[in-house]
Design an enzyme around this catalytic site. Structure first.
Site, mmCIF file in Angstrom:
data_model
loop_
_atom_site.group_PDB
_atom_site.id
_atom_site.type_symbol
_atom_site.label_atom_id
_atom_site.label_comp_id
_atom_site.label_asym_id
_atom_site.label_seq_id
_atom_site.Cartn_x
_atom_site.Cartn_y
_atom_site.Cartn_z
ATOM 1 N N PRO A 24 39.208 -34.863 12.140
ATOM 2 C CA PRO A 24 39.742 -33.600 12.647
ATOM 3 C C PRO A 24 39.053 -32.340 12.136
ATOM 4 C CG PRO A 24 41.123 -34.459 10.913
ATOM 5 C CD PRO A 24 40.090 -35.500 11.154
ATOM 6 N N ASP A 47 29.043 -31.588 18.929
ATOM 7 C CA ASP A 47 29.568 -30.336 19.499
ATOM 8 C C ASP A 47 30.513 -29.663 18.513
ATOM 9 O OD1 ASP A 47 31.781 -32.011 20.033
ATOM 10 O OD2 ASP A 47 30.867 -32.542 21.953
ATOM 11 N N LYS A 68 29.963 -25.283 22.799
ATOM 12 C CA LYS A 68 30.166 -24.047 23.554
ATOM 13 C C LYS A 68 29.197 -22.931 23.184
ATOM 14 C CE LYS A 68 34.994 -24.652 24.685
ATOM 15 N NZ LYS A 68 35.775 -25.313 23.645
ATOM 16 N N GLY A 99 34.547 -34.842 17.699
ATOM 17 C CA GLY A 99 35.701 -34.490 16.867
ATOM 18 C C GLY A 99 36.840 -35.479 17.031
ATOM 19 N N GLY A 100 37.570 -35.717 15.949
ATOM 20 C CA GLY A 100 38.729 -36.609 16.013
ATOM 21 C C GLY A 100 38.302 -38.023 16.303
ATOM 22 N N ASP A 101 38.950 -38.648 17.268
ATOM 23 C CA ASP A 101 38.567 -39.980 17.727
ATOM 24 C C ASP A 101 37.738 -39.813 19.000
ATOM 25 O OD1 ASP A 101 39.190 -43.064 17.689
ATOM 26 O OD2 ASP A 101 39.359 -42.379 19.761
ATOM 27 N N ALA A 130 43.394 -35.675 16.090
ATOM 28 C CA ALA A 130 44.041 -34.428 15.671
ATOM 29 C C ALA A 130 45.551 -34.576 15.485
ATOM 30 C CB ALA A 130 43.739 -33.335 16.693
ATOM 31 N N MET A 182 45.309 -29.522 23.480
ATOM 32 C CA MET A 182 44.813 -28.516 24.436
ATOM 33 C C MET A 182 45.966 -27.783 25.140
ATOM 34 S SD MET A 182 41.637 -30.710 26.036
ATOM 35 C CE MET A 182 42.498 -32.262 26.106
HETATM 36 N N1 SAH Z 1 38.885 -36.233 20.370
HETATM 37 C C1 SAH Z 1 39.687 -35.215 19.735
HETATM 38 C C2 SAH Z 1 40.419 -34.352 20.726
HETATM 39 C C3 SAH Z 1 39.509 -33.561 21.636
HETATM 40 S S1 SAH Z 1 40.407 -32.522 22.735
HETATM 41 C C4 SAH Z 1 40.659 -35.886 18.760
HETATM 42 O O1 SAH Z 1 40.791 -37.108 18.756
HETATM 43 O O2 SAH Z 1 41.297 -35.160 17.985
HETATM 44 C C5 SAH Z 1 40.406 -31.008 21.828
HETATM 45 C C6 SAH Z 1 41.803 -30.684 21.343
HETATM 46 O O3 SAH Z 1 42.122 -31.461 20.186
HETATM 47 C C7 SAH Z 1 42.005 -29.252 20.894
HETATM 48 O O4 SAH Z 1 42.241 -28.393 21.977
HETATM 49 C C8 SAH Z 1 43.232 -29.389 20.016
HETATM 50 O O5 SAH Z 1 44.399 -29.524 20.789
HETATM 51 C C9 SAH Z 1 42.975 -30.730 19.341
HETATM 52 N N2 SAH Z 1 42.324 -30.582 18.027
HETATM 53 C C10 SAH Z 1 41.125 -31.059 17.681
HETATM 54 N N3 SAH Z 1 40.869 -30.793 16.378
HETATM 55 C C11 SAH Z 1 41.956 -30.138 15.906
HETATM 56 C C12 SAH Z 1 42.320 -29.601 14.650
HETATM 57 N N4 SAH Z 1 41.508 -29.691 13.591
HETATM 58 N N5 SAH Z 1 43.530 -28.997 14.534
HETATM 59 C C13 SAH Z 1 44.368 -28.915 15.571
HETATM 60 N N6 SAH Z 1 44.085 -29.395 16.773
HETATM 61 C C14 SAH Z 1 42.896 -30.008 16.953
#
Ligand code: SAH
Length: 272
Positions: A24, A47, A68, A99-101, A130, A182
């Protein structure tokens, strides 16, 4: 990891792609396997939500930014996918850092699909998504058994296709904790749709921005007042948690203040 037999099924002159979940934001929240993939990478395509600190793990790799700030609003997904295919076809080991998964609302599924169609080996390394990071950050146990037996990961981004549009009224009836990705821009409409669907206006809501980063902020409101938060969170990655479990946040936040970082032990027993 791929076995020798699996790799021999593919054209040996091709490279390969590893889709890596960066977690995250906090660079310590990437998996050990993700770190290894980065160390072995020749090309890294990343990204905005992936922390650029992670690029220090692969100083000799060619890093390509597709977020972006890449001149235009955002590199179109088709271009990113074509780039992945082209770099792998040139024989490189490519890491696609997301980011995230990588498969959670990140279009990683589309990338993996395109790679499979091109016959390029692709491995997926999961990441901390996230919603999970936001629950930990806000001290919200997403599935505390006294309050919720299900959790839903849902997008707040209005989808053009009717078939995949979110049915908020149906979600309101599940009793599940809702983790909304989002959703910042449409928070007032989402809150209204959930109350119209039957959730009480007093249902607690936590909004976590920049979860796991030093800039992290947690705001708590109710469905009735959540719309007022929208202007304060725009432009930041925000995860919205809706459900009774949010009431438990205070207890766990106090507990984490008692945490001993060196050992990672949280003295829950000291919390009333
Ligand atoms: N693949 C990512 C999500 C991508 S969509 C995952 O698994 O987390 C992008 C959205 O993820 C953002 O608009 C927000 O809602 C959320 N997000 C991603 N990183 C975040 C963070 N550090 N804190 C809060 N929301 C986050």
């Amino acid at each position: 990891m791929f076995s020798k037999e699996q790799i021999s099924l593919y054209d040996q002159s091709l490279g390969r792609v590893t889709l890596v979940g960066a977690g995250p934001g906090d660079p310590e929240l990437i998996t050990v396997r993700g770190q290894r993939a980065l160390r072995e990478a020749e090309v890294v395509i990343y990204d905005d939500l992936a922390n650029p600190e992670l690029l220090k793990l692969c100083p000799t790799a060619r890093a390509i930014y597709v977020g972006k700030r890449a001149g235009r609003h955002c590199v179109p997904q088709e271009e990113t996918t074509a780039l992945l295919v082209a770099e792998a076809q040139a024989g490189h080991h490519v890491v696609r850092l997301k980011g995230g998964d990588p498969l959670m609302f990140g279009r990683g599924g589309e990338e993996a699909h395109a790679l499979a169609a091109a016959g390029i080996p692709c491995e997926i390394v999961p990441g901390v998504t996230a919603a999970i990071a936001a629950g930990a950050a806000a001290g919200v146990p997403l599935t505390h058994r006294d309050h919720a037996s299900a959790v839903v990961f849902v997008t707040g981004h209005e989808c053009a296709k009717a078939e995949t549009r979110v049915d908020w009224a149906a979600l309101a009836k599940t009793g599940a904790t809702l983790c909304i990705y989002m959703g910042a821009r449409r928070l007032p409409q989402i809150a209204a749709a959930l109350t119209a669907g039957g959730l009480r206006e007093s249902t607690p809501v936590a909004v976590v921005t920049n979860a796991s980063l030093p800039t992290q902020e947690v705001r708590v409101a109710t469905l009735g007042s959540a719309g007022e938060l929208a202007p304060t969170i725009l432009g930041k990655p925000a995860l919205i948690i809706v459900g009774e479990v949010v009431r438990l946040a205070e207890v766990l936040t106090q507990a984490s203040a008692l945490a001993v970082p060196a050992s990672g032990v949280v003295e829950l027993a000291n919390v009333a």
